[in-house]
Scaffold this motif. Sequence first.
Motif, mmCIF file in Angstrom:
data_model
loop_
_atom_site.group_PDB
_atom_site.id
_atom_site.type_symbol
_atom_site.label_atom_id
_atom_site.label_comp_id
_atom_site.label_asym_id
_atom_site.label_seq_id
_atom_site.Cartn_x
_atom_site.Cartn_y
_atom_site.Cartn_z
ATOM 1 N N ALA B 329 0.907 -1.187 -0.223
ATOM 2 C CA ALA B 329 0.004 0.211 0.029
ATOM 3 C C ALA B 329 0.988 1.178 0.115
ATOM 4 C CB ALA B 329 -0.710 0.008 1.176
ATOM 5 N N THR B 330 1.905 1.270 -0.891
ATOM 6 C CA THR B 330 2.608 2.526 -0.847
ATOM 7 C C THR B 330 2.906 2.714 -2.500
ATOM 8 O OG1 THR B 330 4.724 0.902 -1.054
ATOM 9 C CG2 THR B 330 3.908 1.674 1.305
ATOM 10 N N PHE B 331 3.059 4.087 -2.565
ATOM 11 C CA PHE B 331 3.765 4.585 -3.927
ATOM 12 C C PHE B 331 4.674 5.534 -3.866
ATOM 13 C CE2 PHE B 331 -0.249 6.904 -2.930
ATOM 14 C CZ PHE B 331 0.115 8.235 -3.562
ATOM 15 N N GLU B 332 5.315 5.690 -4.768
ATOM 16 C CA GLU B 332 6.536 6.970 -4.828
ATOM 17 C C GLU B 332 5.575 8.379 -5.343
ATOM 18 O OE1 GLU B 332 10.797 7.297 -6.190
ATOM 19 O OE2 GLU B 332 10.095 5.136 -6.248
ATOM 20 N N ALA B 333 6.024 9.365 -4.529
ATOM 21 C CA ALA B 333 5.463 10.605 -5.260
ATOM 22 C C ALA B 333 6.454 11.694 -4.884
ATOM 23 C CB ALA B 333 4.100 11.078 -4.323
ATOM 24 N N LEU B 334 6.467 12.840 -5.648
ATOM 25 C CA LEU B 334 7.170 13.771 -5.922
ATOM 26 C C LEU B 334 6.844 15.134 -5.050
ATOM 27 C CD1 LEU B 334 10.019 14.243 -7.336
ATOM 28 C CD2 LEU B 334 8.710 15.494 -9.049
ATOM 29 N N THR B 335 7.638 15.419 -4.117
ATOM 30 C CA THR B 335 7.376 16.656 -3.318
ATOM 31 C C THR B 335 7.578 17.925 -3.754
ATOM 32 O OG1 THR B 335 8.208 14.999 -1.393
ATOM 33 C CG2 THR B 335 7.512 17.286 -1.099
ATOM 34 N N GLY B 374 11.109 18.985 -4.129
ATOM 35 C CA GLY B 374 11.894 18.376 -5.343
ATOM 36 C C GLY B 374 12.093 16.928 -5.217
ATOM 37 N N GLU B 375 12.204 16.502 -4.049
ATOM 38 C CA GLU B 375 12.700 14.952 -3.821
ATOM 39 C C GLU B 375 11.459 13.897 -3.854
ATOM 40 O OE1 GLU B 375 15.999 14.078 -3.337
ATOM 41 O OE2 GLU B 375 16.467 16.357 -3.907
ATOM 42 N N PRO B 376 11.753 12.891 -4.431
ATOM 43 C CA PRO B 376 10.542 11.785 -4.285
ATOM 44 C C PRO B 376 10.577 11.408 -2.728
ATOM 45 C CG PRO B 376 12.426 10.984 -5.432
ATOM 46 C CD PRO B 376 12.997 12.324 -5.077
ATOM 47 N N ILE B 377 9.509 10.863 -2.366
ATOM 48 C CA ILE B 377 9.365 10.230 -0.913
ATOM 49 C C ILE B 377 8.345 8.874 -1.312
ATOM 50 C CG2 ILE B 377 9.680 12.073 0.461
ATOM 51 C CD1 ILE B 377 6.652 12.011 1.190
ATOM 52 N N VAL B 378 8.461 8.089 -0.396
ATOM 53 C CA VAL B 378 7.691 6.913 -0.378
ATOM 54 C C VAL B 378 6.412 7.255 0.586
ATOM 55 C CG1 VAL B 378 7.221 4.433 -0.274
ATOM 56 C CG2 VAL B 378 9.351 5.302 -0.908
ATOM 57 N N LEU B 379 5.219 7.086 -0.103
ATOM 58 C CA LEU B 379 3.874 7.473 0.676
ATOM 59 C C LEU B 379 3.183 6.043 0.979
ATOM 60 C CD1 LEU B 379 2.215 10.585 -0.587
ATOM 61 C CD2 LEU B 379 3.204 10.236 1.561
ATOM 62 N N GLY B 380 2.700 5.824 2.407
ATOM 63 C CA GLY B 380 1.879 4.655 2.481
ATOM 64 C C GLY B 380 0.581 5.073 2.543
ATOM 65 N N VAL B 381 -0.249 4.442 2.478
ATOM 66 C CA VAL B 381 -1.945 4.668 2.354
ATOM 67 C C VAL B 381 -2.613 3.653 3.339
ATOM 68 C CG1 VAL B 381 -3.943 4.999 1.198
ATOM 69 C CG2 VAL B 381 -1.867 5.370 0.130
ATOM 70 N N GLU B 382 -3.420 4.618 4.322
ATOM 71 C CA GLU B 382 -4.368 3.577 5.124
ATOM 72 C C GLU B 382 -5.318 2.912 4.312
ATOM 73 O OE1 GLU B 382 -5.173 4.960 9.155
ATOM 74 O OE2 GLU B 382 -3.675 6.517 8.860
ATOM 75 N N LEU B 383 -5.161 1.826 3.912
ATOM 76 C CA LEU B 383 -6.153 1.139 2.943
ATOM 77 C C LEU B 383 -7.669 1.087 3.240
ATOM 78 C CD1 LEU B 383 -4.075 -1.674 1.358
ATOM 79 C CD2 LEU B 383 -4.896 0.622 0.253
ATOM 80 N N SER B 384 -7.977 1.100 4.650
ATOM 81 C CA SER B 384 -9.175 0.920 5.169
ATOM 82 C C SER B 384 -9.960 2.225 5.321
ATOM 83 C CB SER B 384 -9.256 0.585 6.680
ATOM 84 O OG SER B 384 -8.406 1.173 7.453
ATOM 85 N N LYS B 385 -9.060 3.133 5.070
ATOM 86 C CA LYS B 385 -9.675 4.518 5.010
ATOM 87 C C LYS B 385 -10.028 5.157 3.488
ATOM 88 C CE LYS B 385 -9.540 4.876 9.625
ATOM 89 N NZ LYS B 385 -8.266 5.691 10.032
#
Lengths: 325, 399
Positions: B329-335, B374-385
């Motif tokens: 439940a994670t994906f990469e995003a650019l800040t 400007g840097e990418p981070i790995v975001l987790g998502v609370e799937l139940s929400k």
Amino acid sequence: MSGERPATASDGGTATASGTRPVAEADGGTATESGLGAGFDAGLASYRRRQRVWDALESPYVVHLVLFLAVFFIVAPLVWELLTSLKTNAAVYNLTYLPRDPTLASYYDALIDRGFWRAVVNSVIIASVSTAVVMALGTPAGYVFSRYRFPYDNAVFTFVLFTRLFPPIGLVVPYYRIMSEGGLLNTRLGIVVANVYLWLPLVVYVMRNFFITIPKELDEAARIDGCTKLQAFRHVVFPAVLPGFAAGTILTFLYSWREFLFAFTVSTNLSSMTIPVATFLFVGDTSIQWASMAAAAVVATIPSAFVVFFFQRYIVVGLTGGLKG
Amino acid sequence: MSDSASTQATDRGDDPERAVSLRIEELIKVFEEADGTPVRAVDDVTLDVYDGEFLVLVGPSGCGKTTLLRTIAGLEPPTEGAIIINGRDVSGLEPRERDVAMVFQNYALYPHKTVRENLAFPLEIRKYPRDEIERRVADTADLLDIPELLDRRPGDLSGGQQQRVALGRAIVRDPELFLFDEPLSNLDAKLRVQMRTELNKLHTRVGKTSVYVTHDQAEAMTLGDRVAVMRDGRLQQVAPPQEVFERPATRFVAGFIGEPPMNFFDVRIDERDGRPVIVAEGFELPLPDVARRALGEPSGDGRELVLGIRPEHFVDAGAAEAGAVPEGATFEALTRVVEPMGSYKDLALVPHGAAEDAAEFTARVSNESTAMEGEPIVLGVELSKLHLFDPETGANLLV
């Protein structure tokens, strides 16, 4: 404000006159004053020259001079009139500023001998009744125009104002015909009718503007608190608009008091003549009784002067149409 | 908005034991605009407010909430429908006959009357006995902590004091129903929060049925026993605040309630290795089992939906403890932007794989997050929400 400006201007003035600005020195030897080039400096200099001219024009001396001239312009005729009224009709032709033997003879002549006091009574009655009728009709009308939407409301309101756009002289002939048909010549009622016609549209307009400044939530709060629509008007909206109502009353009274044209049209004798019309009686076929006329004019002015003096706050409010608090 | 009707139906059936104080039945209010086109300001609203309940009507400006309130007060006649207060049909009655009290946005205090006279006015006009009026005015002044203001005029009072007097004038009569029309919106931010708390306390003490109109969702959440969200004259959802927040009935409610607002992504349900996944531009998330059951089988059919994730349901996987972020439940995003707020950070991001001009979304992460602009981070998502909405009707498919 105007007190501070000259001080600022003179500060800037001396700095420029001495040729150097402290800022320029602190910059560490910038060639031009602003450091932005010669063209810019020339602009800056012309800007400062112009500002000095304006600062001079706005100085308290100039302001006071203008105010003094304005006051003089208004007061001088009144003073002249007062001085003339203290002379006799004959003494008027001695061209002196101050009367040699001040006397109230011309007042006696005008008020008693010529029956001018009857015009004073007429004026008081006509102006009071006209004002009462105009306010009694104009206040509810203004309230309705400020609050309620009905078919063609804007058209009706425009029409009300429109009636005031005709030059009154254009209405004199039909007015005379109607009054003569109705048997109202030489009656006070005839003049009251004219006054109501003249000032009602103005009061409807003024009162509407006052009512607009009273938030309509006030009516609504009163209706929820237990009022009928009329009770809401009487207990809440009308008291809130009272300063405006006072302004309308005073203006109507002053206008009715000084109305000349229509009163002149229907009045041929002192049974209905108002003060302005009766004053005109002193203009005879062969001569003008200046002192008596001046005395009559002073008498005509006194009530207005009192009203203006005591109610000037409301008059300003009425003419500018704004209520605060 | 078929589901709004069903929501109402369940609400009415919710609690048959509780006495209904105010019942609004199929209310329609049509205005005519200047050019003659009719506008449905209130469109078929049916709503029950229980005895002693504090109901907040909330919605964007122009949604008809104030019109609905004014119709309840009797200031606007309804075009169709009925208003029933404690079993009495008041639809055709004058405001004074309805036994309601209203607090206006601009307070509508009577400027020529002192505070005492303002408070006494509703009683005087109803011919209460003098000693009863005095007693009630004194009690109300004590309740609102304004006895020292009684002899002053509204013009001499601060906004907060005027607000109290306006509340007092409503309370003094002990009406059957309180109506509030955005009463706090003329106060500055700090005073508003303070008065909000006071209103809460006051309602607990007075305990009268109240309908409160606001466009401020924070007021709606903190004050309401239940919140009724309106849009374009229609009720979207009527539910307790927490339920409106956690289980918004429609995409509109989801976007309106919550600050910062929920993020929406156009997604497609697909299948990867035999398991259904949510495919958005730039990232993929596994479809939770609950959602799969709610959507019905088969779910991996390329169905187009709208995915909603609240900013606070993201975690910075890099700063989170091990195991806190569910597998997959994670994906990469650019800040793009980092806004440190003290106890947390708000990030504006774009999915890493998405196009350069992709819409930004917001994440609220812990202040330990090391996200850099400007840097990418790995975001987790609370799937139940997660929330999934129908792109056509806007209905929440998971509730």
